[in-house]
Scaffold this active site. Structure first.
Site, PDB file in Angstrom:
ATOM      1  N   LYS A  98     -16.074   4.109  64.314  1.00  0.00           N
ATOM      2  CA  LYS A  98     -16.447   5.228  65.197  1.00  0.00           C
ATOM      3  C   LYS A  98     -16.198   4.693  66.601  1.00  0.00           C
ATOM      4  O   LYS A  98     -16.895   3.800  67.080  1.00  0.00           O
ATOM      5  CB  LYS A  98     -17.921   5.557  64.983  1.00  0.00           C
ATOM      6  CG  LYS A  98     -18.355   6.947  65.362  1.00  0.00           C
ATOM      7  CD  LYS A  98     -18.207   7.290  66.814  1.00  0.00           C
ATOM      8  CE  LYS A  98     -19.538   7.570  67.471  1.00  0.00           C
ATOM      9  NZ  LYS A  98     -19.492   7.441  68.918  1.00  0.00           N
ATOM     10  N   GLY A 143     -25.193  -2.179  70.757  1.00  0.00           N
ATOM     11  CA  GLY A 143     -25.484  -1.194  71.795  1.00  0.00           C
ATOM     12  C   GLY A 143     -26.951  -1.173  72.129  1.00  0.00           C
ATOM     13  O   GLY A 143     -27.614  -2.224  72.108  1.00  0.00           O
ATOM     14  N   SER A 144     -27.460   0.027  72.393  1.00  0.00           N
ATOM     15  CA  SER A 144     -28.837   0.150  72.869  1.00  0.00           C
ATOM     16  C   SER A 144     -29.847   0.047  71.721  1.00  0.00           C
ATOM     17  O   SER A 144     -29.511   0.293  70.556  1.00  0.00           O
ATOM     18  CB  SER A 144     -29.017   1.510  73.544  1.00  0.00           C
ATOM     19  OG  SER A 144     -28.834   2.543  72.590  1.00  0.00           O
ATOM     20  N   GLY A 189     -30.141   3.608  70.202  1.00  0.00           N
ATOM     21  CA  GLY A 189     -29.065   3.948  69.267  1.00  0.00           C
ATOM     22  C   GLY A 189     -29.174   3.148  67.976  1.00  0.00           C
ATOM     23  O   GLY A 189     -29.133   3.707  66.874  1.00  0.00           O
ATOM     24  N   GLU A 217     -27.047  -5.002  66.708  1.00  0.00           N
ATOM     25  CA  GLU A 217     -27.367  -5.976  67.751  1.00  0.00           C
ATOM     26  C   GLU A 217     -27.759  -5.154  68.966  1.00  0.00           C
ATOM     27  O   GLU A 217     -26.952  -4.380  69.472  1.00  0.00           O
ATOM     28  CB  GLU A 217     -26.128  -6.840  67.985  1.00  0.00           C
ATOM     29  CG  GLU A 217     -26.417  -8.099  68.743  1.00  0.00           C
ATOM     30  CD  GLU A 217     -25.891  -8.019  70.146  1.00  0.00           C
ATOM     31  OE1 GLU A 217     -26.685  -7.624  71.029  1.00  0.00           O
ATOM     32  OE2 GLU A 217     -24.721  -8.336  70.356  1.00  0.00           O
ATOM     33  N   CYS A 277     -24.926  -8.868  76.395  1.00  0.00           N
ATOM     34  CA  CYS A 277     -26.186  -8.887  75.647  1.00  0.00           C
ATOM     35  C   CYS A 277     -26.937 -10.204  75.849  1.00  0.00           C
ATOM     36  O   CYS A 277     -28.137 -10.272  75.612  1.00  0.00           O
ATOM     37  CB  CYS A 277     -25.933  -8.634  74.169  1.00  0.00           C
ATOM     38  SG  CYS A 277     -24.485  -9.462  73.558  1.00  0.00           S
ATOM     39  N   GLU A 306     -35.588  -4.596  78.774  1.00  0.00           N
ATOM     40  CA  GLU A 306     -34.283  -4.973  79.321  1.00  0.00           C
ATOM     41  C   GLU A 306     -33.796  -3.892  80.291  1.00  0.00           C
ATOM     42  O   GLU A 306     -33.881  -2.699  79.996  1.00  0.00           O
ATOM     43  CB  GLU A 306     -33.266  -5.106  78.175  1.00  0.00           C
ATOM     44  CG  GLU A 306     -31.884  -5.502  78.663  1.00  0.00           C
ATOM     45  CD  GLU A 306     -30.822  -5.466  77.562  1.00  0.00           C
ATOM     46  OE1 GLU A 306     -31.046  -4.826  76.521  1.00  0.00           O
ATOM     47  OE2 GLU A 306     -29.770  -6.098  77.766  1.00  0.00           O
TER      48      GLU A 306
HETATM   49  P1  NAP Z   1     -25.386   3.260  72.882  1.00  0.00           P
HETATM   50  O1  NAP Z   1     -25.935   4.426  73.621  1.00  0.00           O
HETATM   51  O2  NAP Z   1     -26.319   2.551  72.002  1.00  0.00           O
HETATM   52  O3  NAP Z   1     -24.129   3.768  72.048  1.00  0.00           O
HETATM   53  C1  NAP Z   1     -23.387   2.924  71.175  1.00  0.00           C
HETATM   54  C2  NAP Z   1     -22.681   3.777  70.120  1.00  0.00           C
HETATM   55  O4  NAP Z   1     -23.630   4.327  69.220  1.00  0.00           O
HETATM   56  C3  NAP Z   1     -21.936   4.965  70.704  1.00  0.00           C
HETATM   57  O5  NAP Z   1     -20.796   5.193  69.904  1.00  0.00           O
HETATM   58  C4  NAP Z   1     -22.938   6.084  70.552  1.00  0.00           C
HETATM   59  O6  NAP Z   1     -22.305   7.323  70.527  1.00  0.00           O
HETATM   60  C5  NAP Z   1     -23.578   5.743  69.226  1.00  0.00           C
HETATM   61  N1  NAP Z   1     -24.953   6.267  69.143  1.00  0.00           N
HETATM   62  C6  NAP Z   1     -25.971   5.980  69.977  1.00  0.00           C
HETATM   63  N2  NAP Z   1     -27.101   6.592  69.577  1.00  0.00           N
HETATM   64  C7  NAP Z   1     -26.790   7.280  68.462  1.00  0.00           C
HETATM   65  C8  NAP Z   1     -27.514   8.108  67.574  1.00  0.00           C
HETATM   66  N3  NAP Z   1     -28.828   8.367  67.757  1.00  0.00           N
HETATM   67  N4  NAP Z   1     -26.872   8.665  66.531  1.00  0.00           N
HETATM   68  C9  NAP Z   1     -25.563   8.431  66.340  1.00  0.00           C
HETATM   69  N5  NAP Z   1     -24.813   7.662  67.133  1.00  0.00           N
HETATM   70  C10 NAP Z   1     -25.413   7.088  68.182  1.00  0.00           C
HETATM   71  O7  NAP Z   1     -24.777   2.192  73.884  1.00  0.00           O
HETATM   72  P2  NAP Z   1     -23.826   2.345  75.156  1.00  0.00           P
HETATM   73  O8  NAP Z   1     -23.305   3.729  75.342  1.00  0.00           O
HETATM   74  O9  NAP Z   1     -22.831   1.300  75.002  1.00  0.00           O
HETATM   75  O10 NAP Z   1     -24.748   1.956  76.385  1.00  0.00           O
HETATM   76  C11 NAP Z   1     -26.013   2.523  76.619  1.00  0.00           C
HETATM   77  C12 NAP Z   1     -27.062   1.421  76.730  1.00  0.00           C
HETATM   78  O11 NAP Z   1     -26.979   0.543  75.612  1.00  0.00           O
HETATM   79  C13 NAP Z   1     -26.893   0.504  77.904  1.00  0.00           C
HETATM   80  O12 NAP Z   1     -27.408   0.999  79.086  1.00  0.00           O
HETATM   81  C14 NAP Z   1     -27.608  -0.723  77.421  1.00  0.00           C
HETATM   82  O13 NAP Z   1     -28.982  -0.630  77.631  1.00  0.00           O
HETATM   83  C15 NAP Z   1     -27.341  -0.768  75.957  1.00  0.00           C
HETATM   84  N6  NAP Z   1     -26.275  -1.707  75.545  1.00  0.00           N
HETATM   85  C16 NAP Z   1     -26.619  -2.871  74.961  1.00  0.00           C
HETATM   86  C17 NAP Z   1     -25.644  -3.750  74.545  1.00  0.00           C
HETATM   87  C18 NAP Z   1     -25.963  -5.045  73.866  1.00  0.00           C
HETATM   88  O14 NAP Z   1     -25.120  -5.885  73.826  1.00  0.00           O
HETATM   89  N7  NAP Z   1     -27.115  -5.202  73.275  1.00  0.00           N
HETATM   90  C19 NAP Z   1     -24.313  -3.451  74.708  1.00  0.00           C
HETATM   91  C20 NAP Z   1     -23.966  -2.241  75.298  1.00  0.00           C
HETATM   92  C21 NAP Z   1     -24.971  -1.379  75.697  1.00  0.00           C
HETATM   93  P3  NAP Z   1     -22.551   8.297  71.770  1.00  0.00           P
HETATM   94  O15 NAP Z   1     -22.144   7.543  73.006  1.00  0.00           O
HETATM   95  O16 NAP Z   1     -21.710   9.457  71.470  1.00  0.00           O
HETATM   96  O17 NAP Z   1     -24.020   8.592  71.782  1.00  0.00           O
END
Ligand code: NAP
Length: 495
Positions: free
Chosen positions: A151, A208-209, A212, A232, A269, A360
């Protein structure tokens, strides 16, 4: 209409069916065949040249040098994981031969790890190559014999599409079954949800978050047949600074710390978001040096609008908390997409009274937690949830004297650092990238290094099987020279 429309439910259905069909053949390919497949993906990725980097630069705002290095790391990962698969180590081969004289008779038992089945991988926004389409999760799953459905992350769809085309080309060149790799877009969360809940999905890889990752984990746990989600998520990667080290190296530590905090506009991260130190002259000296260092750091464009917005809101929320005062800041931002480096300080007493301060803030924001003594430092350490990394800045003899801090932190993280900074995650066998919840959803595994392969396998034991019907790695003749545990002893021999 979008250039990369969201996958429809019939397209998701079709992708998962094709992945399942591919699995019937792909699981029986040899590790060497899969190594060759991943090798060709790596070759094509490198041969894609600057055009691919330009696409990624446009979409992620990351500088060319960083993207070039990340692509190199991704190619290295693909090759390394392919070689790891070919080495057979992840198969964990065990043979216990029969003993007819024993009462009761002991059966012939042979065990190995086998692939789980189709894996859904969510591309990560902060690693458009290394943890996206052909990144670590994809490479691990393909290496062990699992088809992958990616995805794409909506923040870099064109980069993801371009890389996907390379993987598909490599699959064709190495004659992998149709459906071994597929790529779908989805801005709407429903695409990800449909993939995670699809009955043919056997595991999920996500970076990601917390929001998510936990949402997808919960969805997977509620399925009729629950599946593992290797997510992660967030981590503040605290650093604990003991006074001896601070006194001996205050200026050097400040320079090293600022470089780590602001690397890639803090969007890693392993970004060290909290420093816990003991109030004294050395700490003030460190803070002073940090101020002058940070003042010189220009603001940088963040990965996407949403991340920049969340960063600004996160910083504002932190600065509004009781007892939090600004310590230092980088150069002013030139626009809303930019993240300004920022450090605040707070007393340990305020920190301990307010769990919100442990959250964080993804980006170049950090908090200095000032303790009165080591006892208070222990109380702060105790407060933390699971982390990817914890770091101790100490002299060796200090570390010996404060072994209780060391033991406490060992229980909180997946990688414990003595001095240094946690950014820079080496891709190698001994790496551990994964910590207790909420850093990851399953801290028994790593998402970096060859151990990442293990996430997508499960043990299968064969009892009293006719030898010719056993999988090759468990037959008497050890043609590949794999390491096997035979009747309790490690061996490279044939039986
Ligand atoms: P994200 O919001 O967690 O999204 C990552 C992926 O998961 C995207 O493809 C997103 O699709 C999908 N997703 C998220 N929530 C979902 C749900 N409830 N159902 C289905 N799919 C879902 O991360 P991001 O856009 O990369 O960044 C947002 C925040 O994530 C950052 O501000 C940061 O806090 C955190 N982050 C953490 C790390 C780490 O290494 N731990 C890395 C990157 C980001 P959609 O975008 O379409 O929702």
């Amino acid at each position: 209409m979008s250039l990369f429309p969201d996958a429809t439910l019939p397209e998701i259905e079709e992708a998962m069916r094709a992945a399942e069909e591919a699995f019937q053949q792909y699981q029986h390919t040899t590790p060497a065949q899969r190594r060759d497949f991943l090798q060709v993906v790596a070759d094509l990725l490198e041969a894609a040249g600057d055009d691919l980097l330009q696409v990624a630069m446009r979409e992620t705002h990351l500088p060319e040098a960083r993207l070039r290095a990340e692509r190199g790391r991704t190619a290295f990962q693909l090759r390394q994981y392919g070689q790891a698969a070919a080495s057979g180590l992840h198969l964990d081969l065990r043979i216990d031969t029969a003993n007819a004289d024993r009462i009761p008779q002991k059966p012939d038992l042979r065990k190995m790890m086998v692939p789980l089945g189709p894996v859904v991988v969510f591309g990560a926004s902060n690693f458009p190559f290394a943890y996206s389409t052909a990144g670590g999760d994809t490479a691990s799953a393909l290496a062990v014999g699992c088809p992958v459905v990616v995805k794409a992350h909506p923040a870099h769809p064109a980069t993801s599409q371009a890389v996907a085309e390379l993987v598909l080309k490599a699959a064709g060149l190495t004659r992998m079954p149709d459906g071994v790799f597929q790529h779908l877009h989805g801005v709407d969360n429903r695409v990800g949800e449909a993939l995670v809940t699809h009955p043919l999905t056997r595991a999920v890889g996500f970076t990601g978050s917390y929001r998510g990752g936990k949402a997808l984990f919960d969805l997977a746990a509620c399925r009729d047949t629950p599946i593992p989600v290797f997510a992660e998520m967030g981590s503040v990667n605290p650093i604990f600074a003991l006074p001896g080290r601070m006194k001996a190296h205050a200026a050097e530590l400040a320079v090293q710390y600022v470089a780590s905090l602001t690397l890639g506009v803090g969007q890693f991260c392993t970004n060290p978001g909290i420093v816990v130190a003991i109030a004294n002259d050395s700490m003030e000296c460190w803070a002073e040096k940090l101020q002058t260092e940070l003042e010189n750091i220009p603001s940088g464009n963040m990965l996407h609008e949403g991340i920049a917005r969340q960063y600004h809101e996160g910083v504002q929320a932190m600065m509004a908390q009781a007892g939090v005062a600004r310590l230092a800041a980088g150069q002013n931002p030139a626009g809303e997409q930019q993240g300004q480096a920022m450090m605040a300080r707070v007393s340990a007493a305020s920190f301990l009274a307010n769990p919100a301060l442990m959250h964080e803030v993804f980006g170049p924001f950090a908090l200095l937690v000032v303790c009165t003594d080591v006892h208070e430092m222990m109380a702060v350490a105790n407060q933390f949830g699971g982390q990817l990394t914890c770091t101790i800045w100490a002299l060796e003899e200090e570390l010996e004297r404060h072994s209780s801090l060391l033991h406490l932190l060992a229980g909180k993280c997946g990688r414990l650092l003595f001095n240094g900074v946690p950014t820079g995650v080496e891709v190698c066998d001994a790496m551990q990238h994964g910590g207790p919840f909420p850093a990851t959803t399953d801290n028994r595994f790593s998402s970096v290094g060859a151990d990442a392969l293990r996430r997508f396998t499960r043990p299968l034991c064969f009892q009293n099987f006719p030898e010719p019907l056993l999988p090759l790695p468990l037959r008497n003749n050890n043609a590949e020279g794999w390491l096997r545990l035979i009747n309790g002893k490690p061996s490279y021999d044939s039986l």
